[in-house]
Structure formats: structure tokens, C-alpha cells
Enzyme design. Structure first.
Site, PDB file in Angstrom:
ATOM      1  N   SER A 251     -24.503  36.630  -8.201  1.00 30.13           N
ATOM      2  CA  SER A 251     -23.945  37.064  -9.481  1.00 30.13           C
ATOM      3  C   SER A 251     -22.506  37.514  -9.260  1.00 30.13           C
ATOM      4  CB  SER A 251     -24.758  38.212 -10.052  1.00 30.13           C
ATOM      5  OG  SER A 251     -24.479  39.376  -9.293  1.00 30.13           O
ATOM      6  N   LYS A 252     -21.894  37.944 -10.346  1.00 33.33           N
ATOM      7  CA  LYS A 252     -20.496  38.380 -10.289  1.00 33.33           C
ATOM      8  C   LYS A 252     -20.240  39.383  -9.172  1.00 33.33           C
ATOM      9  CE  LYS A 252     -20.077  39.089 -14.750  1.00 33.33           C
ATOM     10  NZ  LYS A 252     -19.884  39.310 -16.105  1.00 33.33           N
ATOM     11  N   ARG A 253     -21.253  40.215  -8.904  1.00 36.12           N
ATOM     12  CA  ARG A 253     -21.077  41.234  -7.870  1.00 36.12           C
ATOM     13  C   ARG A 253     -20.722  40.622  -6.513  1.00 36.12           C
ATOM     14  NH1 ARG A 253     -25.362  43.508  -6.123  1.00 36.12           N
ATOM     15  NH2 ARG A 253     -26.760  42.055  -7.142  1.00 36.12           N
ATOM     16  N   HIS A 254     -21.150  39.391  -6.309  1.00 37.90           N
ATOM     17  CA  HIS A 254     -20.915  38.753  -5.011  1.00 37.90           C
ATOM     18  C   HIS A 254     -19.580  38.026  -4.934  1.00 37.90           C
ATOM     19  CE1 HIS A 254     -25.380  38.982  -5.336  1.00 37.90           C
ATOM     20  NE2 HIS A 254     -25.203  39.507  -4.158  1.00 37.90           N
ATOM     21  N   GLY A 255     -18.806  38.113  -6.006  1.00 44.23           N
ATOM     22  CA  GLY A 255     -17.523  37.412  -6.001  1.00 44.23           C
ATOM     23  C   GLY A 255     -17.512  36.378  -7.114  1.00 44.23           C
TER      24      GLY A 255
END
Ligand code: GLU
Length: 484
Positions: A251-255
Site C-alpha cells: 500500500s501507499k505506506r510502502h512507497g
């Protein structure tokens, strides 16, 4: 002949996972000498947008994942956008209704919600109760008079095993008892995804459905529809999820999760494809760097793992770095220029006059880049007349006793030189050595630090050529006056 398709819903960006699904389909078609189709599944009217369709198509084109048939390209099985196919779906809905394999359901949202809540309270899996399964003609007329608009529900047969021999996951078994009668046409007359996709895959003669694991729970519903209509069921391959390094869903959290974000940052499509291919698939042997045409020859769906793939940005950076170094310099220069402009190093006019100089700068630093946008962190040394010492190490270098004399000779030699080129830069260094006796580190480091302020960086001869005689002299003067 194999026919496969990528069937994105135009409800957002082209995600990394979607791009991988498209790539696997494309490679499967190439490897088997089949056809790859692009179909747009826009049955979700609230979320589908033209803009998203455009972004997805552009992303695929940029990656070079080209399709043989479908949107824009055309073909014998069009139209290739679900909302343009409503008239095609309708006869199949009628057929199911006539044969009693589907029925009209008048339950309101509120009634269904109440049922759902009650089921959950009792700890049961919520599924449709079947309330409208046996309505008579009179019941229907009464409900319609109340102003209710029906949906069409599929009548799920009792206790029927549904088996998928998945090309990736092996045998997966379901039982129809776990599936409630599901909606196939909404009250606005638009078929839902599960229905449209089945009719489309059948009419478009899709032989193998390769898609993300998140669709595995839809597949038994689709198989029930295939069977109810007497269609042959295609083969299925459900490709595993992509996880972040912490093993939660990517998800966005991973980049960055969209293809455009990688494009904008200066990743190369060849590198993205290479990386995506390895997300779940593994070739025989140790080699990991493959061009698209190599992938087309060796991709094998049987070597796609059912374990989740982990998105490792360091690996992508490593692969992209390799492609940056392998690429035509001009291509990297084209990609670098907008980043250099945006960062304020250069402007459009400068580009017009100095393309060759910019090329040299890009060439000097590209060896250390993971993505082209990173270039802005490496080119500061080539701009401006002042020298900023980067760290204590750099300061130490200039504290050595022989530095003033070395810089004076360096300047003298430059004054005697017409232009500094990569070739005569070596001679210049030699001449400094001859005149000052400094050699090795005691020669190279002071020269490097006095013209860049840094102890690390591109090759010295490149730096000297790129900075050129005038700027080198200005920097030596600056260091002499301000930093010694
Ligand atoms: N339209 C679906 C999606 O974007 C894909 C469905 C499929 O491949 O069957 O998730």
C-alpha cells in the site's frame, strides 16, 4: 490458440499489481503465440472515469505492454468497454430468467441490511435469504406497484462442488452452499462485474484468465454462470498478492504504488517490467536481468509461485540502476533534463545551448543513480563558482601543508591550457605532480576537494572536463581566498 486479457476497472491509477497482471498476461500470450486483449470493465458507474481509463492505457503503453486486440486497437469481439456492451449482456440475462436460473428480487437495501445484521448477530455468514426466490406473477406486480425496482439474482444451485484447477494455486474447491443467490444485474439495468466478465470472457473467446488472487472468491460465481449458460469454462491462474517488506498488503505506506509515480521519478520501463516479472515468477538459473523480448521467450506460468511476492524497492533500484547504465545516454539525458529544470539547476534556454555539456554531466553521474530523478542530488558540484566543503573529511584534506602550492600550480597549468578535456585532464594531473611532487592520494584528493568540496564523486577527469578551465580557476581562487 491461447487468448488472454487484462481487464482493468478504470477507477484509479495503474497500480504496480495491475501492471504485473497485465505483464503476466502479455508474456503468457507471447510465450504461447497467442493473443493479448485489453478490455475496460467500467460497470461500476460511480467509480469509473475516463481520466482513469486514459491513465491506465498510457501506463501500459509506456511499459510497452502492447495488446493485439481491444480498446483503441479494435478487433472482432468489440466493443471492448463493458458499458458499451449492455445490449450484448441482456439476452443472456433473459435466458437465465426464462430458464428459472435467475429471478427478479425486490428486496430493498434496508431490508437486506437488516438481514445482514441479523445474520452477523447470530454469528452466521451473511448471505441472501432467498426471500424473492419464489415470487408469483402477482407478487411481482404488487411489488412493482409499490414503486420497487428489481435486481436480477442468480439462483445458486444447492450443494454443488465448484472446483478450480488453478494454474498457479493448484486445485481449489468451493461449495455452492457457501454462496448466496447473488445479484447479476443492478436495479439500474447494468450487469455487475461477475456477470459482465463471464459473458465477455466467453464471447471474446478467452482461454485463460490470469488475474490477481483477490478475484479468487469471485471465480466460483463466474463458474456457476458459465455452467448455467452452457459455456466452456476457461482455465484460471490467480496470481498472488504483492506484499510490502513487512509482509502486509502493498500500500501507499510502502512507497509508490502507481506506475506513473515510478515513471515520474525516472524509472525505466524496461527495468519496471524486469522487476515486475520477478514478482512471483522465477526463471530457471541465477540470471535476473531480462529484456522484454527475453521475457517473452522464457516466461512460464507454471513457474509462478503461489506464495505472496514481496515488493523490494532496493531490488527495483538495483535493477533500474543497471538499465540506467546500459541505456543510450541520450535517453537518460532526456529524462534528466526535466528534473534538472525543476530543481532549478538549468532552464529551457540553457538546455538549447548546452545539451552536450548536460550530456557530459549526466554521463558522469549516471553510474550512481537508482532512478533518474535522483540526479538532482549528484550534480550540485557542477554548478556555481563557490565551493562548499561537504564534511570534516573534506576540510581535513585542505588543511595539508602542500595545498597552497599545489593549488597555485594547478591554476598556472590551467592558465597555460586552452581547454580542459577528458584527455588532457590526465596530463594536467601529471603536470601538477611533476611541479609539486605530490602524488597518489595527496595529489588527487586536494584537486577533487578544491574543485567540488567533496571527497567522493564522479571520476576526476570527467569533473575537470565538465567544469572547464574558467570555472576551475574561479573555484581555485575561491578556495585560496576563503577556505585555506
Ligand atoms: N476489472 C477487474 C479489476 O480491475 C479485473 C477482473 C478480472 O480480471 O477478471 O480488478
Amino acid at each position: 490458440m491461447e487468448r488472454v486479457r487484462f481487464a482493468p476497472s478504470p477507477t484509479g491509477h495503474l497500480h504496480i499489481g495491475g501492471a504485473r497482471t497485465a505483464l503476466f498476461n502479455y508474456l503468457y500470450a507471447k510465450r504461447t503465440g497467442g493473443k493479448f486483449l485489453l478490455r475496460i470493465e467500467d460497470t461500476d458507474l460511480n467509480r469509473s472515469t475516463e481520466e482513469s481509463e486514459k491513465v491506465i492505457i498510457e501506463g501500459l503503453k509506456w511499459l510497452g505492454i502492447n495488446w493485439d486486440e481491444g480498446i483503441e486497437v479494435g478487433g472482432e469481439h468489440g466493443p471492448y468497454r463493458s458499458t458499451e456492451r449492455v445490449d450484448i449482456y441482456n439476452p443472456y440475462v433473459e435466458k437465465l430468467l426464462e430458464e428459472g436460473k435467475a429471478y427478479l428480487c425486490y428486496c430493498s437495501e434496508e431490508e437486506l441490511e437488516r438481514e445482514r445484521e441479523e445474520a452477523l448477530k447470530k454469528g452466521e455468514m451473511p448471505r441472501y435469504s432467498g426471500k424473492c426466490r419464489h415470487l408469483t406473477k402477482e407478487d411481482r406486480e404488487r411489488l412493482e406497484k409499490e414503486g420497487r425496482k428489481p435486481v436480477v439474482r442468480f439462483r445458486v444451485p444447492n450443494n454443488e462442488p465448484i472446483i478450480i484447477e488453478d494454474l498457479v494455486r493448484g486445485r481449489v474447491e468451493f461449495n455452492s452452499n457457501d454462496i448466496g443467490d447473488f445479484i447479476i444485474v443492478k436495479s439500474d439495468g447494468i450487469p455487475v462485474y461477475n456477470f459482465a466478465v463471464t459473458i465477455d470472457d466467453y464471447l471474446m473467446e478467452i482461454t485463460t484468465v490470469i488475474r490477481g488472487e483477490e478475484h479468487l472468491s469471485n471465480t466460483p460465481r463466474q463458474i456457476l454462470i458459465y455452467k448455467a449458460l452452457g459455456f466452456d469454462v476457461p482455465k484460471f491462474a490467480h496470481v498472488s498478492l504483492i506484499l510490502g517488506k513487512d509482509r502486509t498488503k502493498m500500500s501507499k505506506r510502502h512507497g509508490s504504488t502507481w506506475v506513473e509515480q515510478y515513471k515520474d521519478a525516472g524509472y525505466l520501463p524496461e527495468a519496471i517490467n524486469n522487476f515486475l516479472a520477478l514478482l512471483g515468477w522465477s526463471p530457471e538459473g541465477e540470471e535476473e536481468i531480462f529484456s522484454m523480448s527475453e521475457l517473452e521467450n522464457i516466461f512460464d506460468i507454471n513457474r509462478v509461485s503461489k506464495n505472496p511476492a514481496v515488493f523490494d524497492i532496493d531490488k527495483l533500484n538495483y535493477i533500474n540502476g543497471i538499465y540506467i547504465r546500459k541505456s543510450e545516454l541520450d535517453k537518460i539525458v532526456d529524462l534528466a533534463i526535466p528534473h534538472l529544470i525543476k530543481a532549478g539547476f538549468i532552464d529551457e534556454d540553457f538546455v538549447k545551448e548546452n545539451r552536450e555539456w548536460i550530456s557530459k554531466v549526466v554521463d558522469a553521474v549516471r553510474g550512481g543513480l537508482s532512478y533518474v530523478g535522483e540526479i538532482v542530488n549528484h550534480v550540485g558540484i557542477f554548478f556555481g563558482e563557490e565551493v562548499k566543503l561537504e564534511d570534516d573529511e573534506a576540510k581535513e584534506v585542505l588543511k595539508q601543508e602542500h595545498i597552497p602550492a599545489l593549488l597555485d600550480e594547478f591554476k598556472n597549468i590551467l592558465l597555460e591550457t586552452e581547454t580542459v578535456t577528458k584527455e588532457n585532464a590526465k596530463e594536467i594531473m601529471n603536470e601538477i605532480k611533476n611541479r609539486t611532487g605530490a602524488k597518489g592520494k595527496a595529489l588527487f584528493m586536494p584537486v577533487r576537494v578544491s574543485v567540488t568540496g567533496q571527497v567522493h564523486g564522479p571520476e576526476l577527469v570527467n569533473i575537470l572536463e565538465i567544469l572547464g578551465k574558467d570555472l576551475l580557476i574561479k573555484r581555485i581562487d575561491y578556495v585560496r581566498q576563503n577556505l585555506l
